[in-house]
Design an enzyme around this catalytic site. Structure first.
Site, PDB file in Angstrom:
ATOM      1  N   ASP A  13       0.810  -1.226   0.000  1.00 38.04           N
ATOM      2  CA  ASP A  13       0.000   0.000   0.000  1.00 38.04           C
ATOM      3  C   ASP A  13       0.845   1.278   0.000  1.00 38.04           C
ATOM      4  O   ASP A  13       0.425   2.298   0.543  1.00 38.04           O
ATOM      5  CB  ASP A  13      -0.947   0.046   1.214  1.00 38.04           C
ATOM      6  CG  ASP A  13      -1.810  -1.189   1.313  1.00 38.04           C
ATOM      7  OD1 ASP A  13      -2.245  -1.674   0.253  1.00 38.04           O
ATOM      8  OD2 ASP A  13      -2.032  -1.676   2.435  1.00 38.04           O
ATOM      9  N   LYS A  16       2.185   2.445  -5.018  1.00 43.96           N
ATOM     10  CA  LYS A  16       2.903   2.027  -6.230  1.00 43.96           C
ATOM     11  C   LYS A  16       2.074   2.300  -7.487  1.00 43.96           C
ATOM     12  O   LYS A  16       2.614   2.634  -8.518  1.00 43.96           O
ATOM     13  CB  LYS A  16       3.217   0.523  -6.178  1.00 43.96           C
ATOM     14  CG  LYS A  16       4.178   0.141  -5.088  1.00 43.96           C
ATOM     15  CD  LYS A  16       4.406  -1.364  -5.046  1.00 43.96           C
ATOM     16  CE  LYS A  16       3.222  -2.164  -4.555  1.00 43.96           C
ATOM     17  NZ  LYS A  16       2.868  -1.977  -3.142  1.00 43.96           N
ATOM     18  N   LYS A  18       0.089   4.662  -8.393  1.00 43.90           N
ATOM     19  CA  LYS A  18       0.246   6.008  -8.964  1.00 43.90           C
ATOM     20  C   LYS A  18       1.621   6.160  -9.644  1.00 43.90           C
ATOM     21  O   LYS A  18       1.723   6.732 -10.723  1.00 43.90           O
ATOM     22  CB  LYS A  18       0.090   7.063  -7.866  1.00 43.90           C
ATOM     23  CG  LYS A  18       0.489   8.442  -8.383  1.00 43.90           C
ATOM     24  CD  LYS A  18       0.349   9.573  -7.436  1.00 43.90           C
ATOM     25  CE  LYS A  18       1.193  10.718  -7.971  1.00 43.90           C
ATOM     26  NZ  LYS A  18       1.010  11.967  -7.268  1.00 43.90           N
ATOM     27  N   ASN A  38      -4.737 -10.088  -4.391  1.00 44.11           N
ATOM     28  CA  ASN A  38      -4.524  -9.433  -3.089  1.00 44.11           C
ATOM     29  C   ASN A  38      -4.051  -7.996  -3.275  1.00 44.11           C
ATOM     30  O   ASN A  38      -4.210  -7.161  -2.396  1.00 44.11           O
ATOM     31  CB  ASN A  38      -3.533 -10.226  -2.219  1.00 44.11           C
ATOM     32  CG  ASN A  38      -2.264 -10.635  -2.942  1.00 44.11           C
ATOM     33  OD1 ASN A  38      -2.169 -10.500  -4.148  1.00 44.11           O
ATOM     34  ND2 ASN A  38      -1.308 -11.142  -2.195  1.00 44.11           N
ATOM     35  N   GLY A  40      -4.110  -4.235  -4.800  1.00 50.55           N
ATOM     36  CA  GLY A  40      -5.168  -3.325  -5.236  1.00 50.55           C
ATOM     37  C   GLY A  40      -4.509  -2.006  -5.565  1.00 50.55           C
ATOM     38  O   GLY A  40      -4.174  -1.242  -4.682  1.00 50.55           O
ATOM     39  N   HIS A  41      -4.234  -1.793  -6.829  1.00 53.38           N
ATOM     40  CA  HIS A  41      -3.532  -0.576  -7.218  1.00 53.38           C
ATOM     41  C   HIS A  41      -4.534   0.503  -7.624  1.00 53.38           C
ATOM     42  O   HIS A  41      -5.273   0.344  -8.577  1.00 53.38           O
ATOM     43  CB  HIS A  41      -2.537  -0.879  -8.338  1.00 53.38           C
ATOM     44  CG  HIS A  41      -1.372  -1.689  -7.853  1.00 53.38           C
ATOM     45  ND1 HIS A  41      -0.447  -2.256  -8.676  1.00 53.38           N
ATOM     46  CD2 HIS A  41      -0.993  -2.018  -6.588  1.00 53.38           C
ATOM     47  CE1 HIS A  41       0.452  -2.904  -7.942  1.00 53.38           C
ATOM     48  NE2 HIS A  41       0.132  -2.779  -6.675  1.00 53.38           N
ATOM     49  N   THR A  42      -4.537   1.559  -6.824  1.00 51.11           N
ATOM     50  CA  THR A  42      -5.481   2.641  -7.090  1.00 51.11           C
ATOM     51  C   THR A  42      -4.796   3.694  -7.941  1.00 51.11           C
ATOM     52  O   THR A  42      -3.730   4.175  -7.593  1.00 51.11           O
ATOM     53  CB  THR A  42      -5.926   3.278  -5.761  1.00 51.11           C
ATOM     54  OG1 THR A  42      -6.342   2.229  -4.892  1.00 51.11           O
ATOM     55  CG2 THR A  42      -7.056   4.268  -5.950  1.00 51.11           C
ATOM     56  N   ARG A 143       2.846 -28.894  -6.343  1.00 54.75           N
ATOM     57  CA  ARG A 143       2.722 -29.432  -7.711  1.00 54.75           C
ATOM     58  C   ARG A 143       1.346 -30.037  -7.981  1.00 54.75           C
ATOM     59  O   ARG A 143       1.199 -31.000  -8.718  1.00 54.75           O
ATOM     60  CB  ARG A 143       3.852 -30.446  -7.982  1.00 54.75           C
ATOM     61  CG  ARG A 143       5.198 -29.761  -7.976  1.00 54.75           C
ATOM     62  CD  ARG A 143       6.316 -30.703  -7.695  1.00 54.75           C
ATOM     63  NE  ARG A 143       6.237 -31.226  -6.345  1.00 54.75           N
ATOM     64  CZ  ARG A 143       7.151 -32.018  -5.812  1.00 54.75           C
ATOM     65  NH1 ARG A 143       8.181 -32.398  -6.522  1.00 54.75           N
ATOM     66  NH2 ARG A 143       7.030 -32.444  -4.578  1.00 54.75           N
ATOM     67  N   GLN A 224       2.408  -5.757  -3.306  1.00 54.68           N
ATOM     68  CA  GLN A 224       2.744  -5.841  -1.872  1.00 54.68           C
ATOM     69  C   GLN A 224       4.086  -5.125  -1.609  1.00 54.68           C
ATOM     70  O   GLN A 224       4.482  -4.291  -2.397  1.00 54.68           O
ATOM     71  CB  GLN A 224       2.777  -7.296  -1.378  1.00 54.68           C
ATOM     72  CG  GLN A 224       1.425  -7.992  -1.364  1.00 54.68           C
ATOM     73  CD  GLN A 224       1.026  -8.584  -2.693  1.00 54.68           C
ATOM     74  OE1 GLN A 224       1.813  -9.233  -3.350  1.00 54.68           O
ATOM     75  NE2 GLN A 224      -0.205  -8.374  -3.109  1.00 54.68           N
ATOM     76  N   THR A 301      -9.783  -4.702   0.395  1.00 54.92           N
ATOM     77  CA  THR A 301     -10.722  -5.215   1.409  1.00 54.92           C
ATOM     78  C   THR A 301     -11.464  -4.112   2.159  1.00 54.92           C
ATOM     79  O   THR A 301     -12.395  -4.412   2.909  1.00 54.92           O
ATOM     80  CB  THR A 301      -9.950  -6.040   2.459  1.00 54.92           C
ATOM     81  OG1 THR A 301      -8.971  -5.185   3.066  1.00 54.92           O
ATOM     82  CG2 THR A 301      -9.245  -7.231   1.839  1.00 54.92           C
ATOM     83  N   GLY A 302     -11.051  -2.870   2.015  1.00 56.73           N
ATOM     84  CA  GLY A 302     -11.704  -1.768   2.720  1.00 56.73           C
ATOM     85  C   GLY A 302     -11.345  -1.705   4.207  1.00 56.73           C
ATOM     86  O   GLY A 302     -11.838  -0.852   4.935  1.00 56.73           O
ATOM     87  N   LYS A 331       2.708  10.378  -0.525  1.00 55.50           N
ATOM     88  CA  LYS A 331       1.799  10.897   0.510  1.00 55.50           C
ATOM     89  C   LYS A 331       2.455  11.862   1.496  1.00 55.50           C
ATOM     90  O   LYS A 331       2.118  11.879   2.684  1.00 55.50           O
ATOM     91  CB  LYS A 331       1.143   9.736   1.253  1.00 55.50           C
ATOM     92  CG  LYS A 331       0.224   8.920   0.332  1.00 55.50           C
ATOM     93  CD  LYS A 331      -0.564   7.902   1.101  1.00 55.50           C
ATOM     94  CE  LYS A 331      -2.006   7.862   0.664  1.00 55.50           C
ATOM     95  NZ  LYS A 331      -2.831   6.918   1.367  1.00 55.50           N
TER      96      LYS A 331
END
Ligand code: IMP
Length: 424
Positions: A13, A16, A18, A38, A40-42, A143, A224, A301-302, A331
């Protein structure tokens, strides 16, 4: 620009999405090589928000091409949903998205098993994203996994799904006492996914070879962050893939020597979702202030993210593991209102000071942060596009980070929009 890797150097988080979106302007290919839904790129483009879980965010740039490499675990209905959503927004995906035929699949039973095993862990829950990541990578290593090209071969799919589903159903029904899956239903679904995904499937190892030999600029989009790496992170509170630089080679099938810049992405502070130790965590009002100002709620996941000060000990560990050549700080504007800002420069572990991150979780859990305090800046850095426009205190804060890490800060993000960025 050469080939650039963009890697998270905290617990994910870092923003990345942006930066990848920003750097994609100079790349021809944007490629993913590990992780799955898993991530989540905003990305915000002209005020419109896109959250991408599987497709590299380069897809938002007309003409750029994207690869989902063999190291990614792919949830077919989720991928199809993302493709449809982009198409609905008028974004062309055909001939721009290439999916590795050997990428492993996240199947519905993986998601169920992820949830059931989390529940079983009780208080020792990892706090996974419940996207089936761990169970899918476990099957890959055992496998017993299904891969994208199995979806295109009905006979083989039948055989492999029958074999694996027997075991999964046994565990789900007998051990967990839950309802299992019908082979016929799953088989029909899987055939339909294969048909819909077929236009995108190819041998991405051969494709990458061509891309590299042609010297097309490539952006490697990490998911991640380093502290969630299965080997080098805060195990077992980690994800199930390697999130550090080595994964690029195995997750795409390219030899070393083709990554010219390794860009680490860190927030100006730290966040973490899920369980596990976090020495610089701020549990009270200060943490809430960062959460509110930074909108620190998971893109996937919020969930509210845990927030704290920047941890230089952990950052140095991540810088070494990845061989960072440069750093992006995101940020920075979130810190605008603070009177004082702290950076953790060492850990105090039972009276002993150390600047090395311990590998053992019990030891790491005892780490108390030793802070250096900086005065905040009065005013705002929001939307700044020039280094010289930053208040002196903000520059001192950033310069301290680069001096401590011996890595230059090349990009500073001062707001969510593509334009709110300082390039040095
Ligand atoms: P999993 O990857 O869903 O198995 O989750 C394992 C751990 O990694 C949990 O603590 C998750 O919150 C964390 N995690 C996984 N993906 C991300 C991400 O993209 N950003 C931040 N944390 C993540």
């Amino acid at each position: 620009m050469g080939n650039v890797a963009v890697l998270g150097v905290q617990w994910g988080d870092e923003g990345k999405g942006k930066i990848v979106d920003f750097l994609a302007q100079d790349a021809q290919w944007v490629v993913r090589y590990q992780g799955g839904t898993n991530a989540g790129h905003t990305v915000i483009v002209k005020g419109k928000k896109y959250i991408l879980h599987l497709i590299p965010s380069g897809i938002l740039h007309p003409g750029k091409r994207c690869i989902i490499g063999n190291g990614v675990v792919v949830d077919p209905p989720e991928l199809l949903r993302e493709i449809e959503e982009l198409q609905r927004e008028g974004i062309e995906v055909d001939d721009r998205l290439f999916l590795s035929e050997t990428a492993h699949l996240i199947m519905p039973y993986h998601k169920k098993l992820d949830a059931l095993s989390e529940k079983l862990k009780g208080k020792r829950q990892i706090g996974t994203t419940l996207r089936g990541i761990g169970p899918a990578y476990s099957d890959k290593m055992a496998r017993t996994g299904l891969r994208v090209h199995d979806l295109l071969r009905p006979e083989r799919l039948k055989e492999r799904l029958e074999e694996t589903l027997k075991v999964k159903n046994l565990i789900i029904k007998e051990f967990f006492g839950e309802e299992g899956y019908s082979f016929q239903e799953l088989y029909q679904d899987a055939l339909a996914w294969g048909e819909a995904l077929q236009p995108y499937v190819c041998n991405t190892v051969h494709l990458m070879k061509k891309v590299i030999q042609q010297k097309d600029p490539v952006l490697f989009e990490g998911a991640q962050g380093a502290l969630l790496d299965i080997d080098h992170g805060t195990y077992p509170f980690v994800t199930s893939s390697n999130t550090t630089v080595g994964s690029i080679f195995t997750g795409l099938g390219i030899p070393p020597g083709h990554i010219h810049r390794v860009m680490g992405i860190s927030k100006a502070y730290t966040t973490r979702v899920g369980g596990g130790p976090f020495p610089t965590e701020l549990k009270g009002e200060e943490g809430q202030c960062l959460r509110d100002r930074g909108g620190e709620y998971g893109a996937t996941t919020g969930r509210p993210r845990r927030c704290g000060w920047l941890d230089l000990v952990a950052l140095k560990h991540a810088a070494w593991l990845n061989g960072l050549t440069e750093l992006t700080i995101t940020k920075l504007d979130v810190l605008d209102t603070l009177k004082e800002i702290k950076i953790c420069v060492a850990y105090d572990i039972e009276g002993e000071l150390t600047e090395e991150m311990p590998a053992d979780l019990d030891t790491f859990s005892k780490a108390k942060p030793v802070y250096k305090t900086f005065s905040g800046w009065e005013g705002t850095v929001k939307g700044a596009t020039q280094w010289k426009d930053l208040p002196l205190q903000a520059r001192s804060y950033l310069e301290y980070i680069e001096d401590a890490l011996h890595i230059p800060i090349r990009i500073v993000s001062t707001g969510p929009d593509r334009e709110e960025t300082i390039i040095r």
